[in-house]
Design a protein around this motif. Structure first.
Motif, PDB file in Angstrom:
ATOM      1  N   VAL A  79     -17.731  25.638  21.896  1.00  0.00           N
ATOM      2  CA  VAL A  79     -17.052  24.664  21.036  1.00  0.00           C
ATOM      3  C   VAL A  79     -17.321  23.446  21.772  1.00  0.00           C
ATOM      4  O   VAL A  79     -17.366  23.416  23.169  1.00  0.00           O
ATOM      5  CB  VAL A  79     -15.733  24.982  20.824  1.00  0.00           C
ATOM      6  CG1 VAL A  79     -15.570  26.092  19.841  1.00  0.00           C
ATOM      7  CG2 VAL A  79     -14.727  25.175  22.046  1.00  0.00           C
ATOM      8  N   TYR A  99      -8.595  25.760  22.989  1.00  0.00           N
ATOM      9  CA  TYR A  99      -9.290  24.804  22.292  1.00  0.00           C
ATOM     10  C   TYR A  99      -8.767  25.073  20.702  1.00  0.00           C
ATOM     11  O   TYR A  99      -8.098  26.192  20.485  1.00  0.00           O
ATOM     12  CB  TYR A  99     -10.778  25.153  22.499  1.00  0.00           C
ATOM     13  CG  TYR A  99     -11.384  26.569  21.947  1.00  0.00           C
ATOM     14  CD1 TYR A  99     -11.723  26.856  20.971  1.00  0.00           C
ATOM     15  CD2 TYR A  99     -11.519  27.319  23.166  1.00  0.00           C
ATOM     16  CE1 TYR A  99     -12.117  28.230  20.270  1.00  0.00           C
ATOM     17  CE2 TYR A  99     -11.882  28.581  22.663  1.00  0.00           C
ATOM     18  CZ  TYR A  99     -12.200  29.012  21.542  1.00  0.00           C
ATOM     19  OH  TYR A  99     -12.853  30.281  21.347  1.00  0.00           O
ATOM     20  N   ASP A 101     -10.426  25.082  16.827  1.00  0.00           N
ATOM     21  CA  ASP A 101     -11.487  25.392  16.039  1.00  0.00           C
ATOM     22  C   ASP A 101     -11.291  25.870  14.592  1.00  0.00           C
ATOM     23  O   ASP A 101     -10.423  26.714  14.294  1.00  0.00           O
ATOM     24  CB  ASP A 101     -12.468  26.557  16.820  1.00  0.00           C
ATOM     25  CG  ASP A 101     -13.829  26.766  16.016  1.00  0.00           C
ATOM     26  OD1 ASP A 101     -14.471  25.698  15.518  1.00  0.00           O
ATOM     27  OD2 ASP A 101     -14.448  27.817  16.093  1.00  0.00           O
ATOM     28  N   LYS A 102     -11.573  24.938  13.726  1.00  0.00           N
ATOM     29  CA  LYS A 102     -11.290  25.303  12.178  1.00  0.00           C
ATOM     30  C   LYS A 102     -10.084  25.409  11.940  1.00  0.00           C
ATOM     31  O   LYS A 102      -9.560  26.417  10.986  1.00  0.00           O
ATOM     32  CB  LYS A 102     -12.174  26.624  11.723  1.00  0.00           C
ATOM     33  CG  LYS A 102     -13.808  26.272  11.993  1.00  0.00           C
ATOM     34  CD  LYS A 102     -14.558  27.757  11.580  1.00  0.00           C
ATOM     35  CE  LYS A 102     -15.978  27.461  11.713  1.00  0.00           C
ATOM     36  NZ  LYS A 102     -16.874  28.435  11.516  1.00  0.00           N
TER      37      LYS A 102
END
Length: 129
Positions: A79, A99, A101-102
């Motif tokens: 990512v 992180y 993500d989406k």
């Protein structure tokens, strides 16, 4: 007879699908009582934190992560933006990556697994960096 055979084939296929979708093991972290400090790196900036209360909260949040069926197969996440979290304990150094993500928040331990964490733990790490 054909109907019975078809039903048996369908049941076997469904059971096979469930058996193949295993969850990865949860990430392995040191006990928070053994942790001396935590380094959080975002880009080129690294911040060291040795506040015991903050460490306990972060280790607890990361430990409460929920395994996904995704495995980590590389040194760092695939990512764009992530935080590198290095946990220094009395006996070892553990590295994980955190992180978003989406719309979901993840912790990834290289070559081990990817787990979902809550937004609060993500924000605690983000605020320090």
């Amino acid at each position: 007879m054909k109907k019975c055979f078809s039903v048996i084939i369908c049941v076997v296929c469904i059971l096979t699908l469930f058996a193949c979708s295993k969850k990865v093991n949860p990430i392995v972290l040191p006990q928070s009582s053994d942790v001396v400090s935590v380094d959080v790196t975002v880009g080129e900036n690294t911040v060291n934190c040795s506040d015991k209360t903050w460490i306990d909260e972060v280790i607890s949040g990361l430990s409460d992560s929920k395994p996904t069926n995704r495995e980590s197969v590389q040194d760092s996440p695939h990512v764009k933006d992530y935080m590198r979290v290095e946990i220094d304990s009395q006996t070892e150094k553990t590295t994980v990556f955190v992180y978003k993500d989406k719309g979901k928040f993840y912790v990834e331990q290289p070559y081990s697994g990817i787990c979902i964490i809550d937004e609060e733990t993500y924000n605690q790490l983000k605020e320090v960096s």
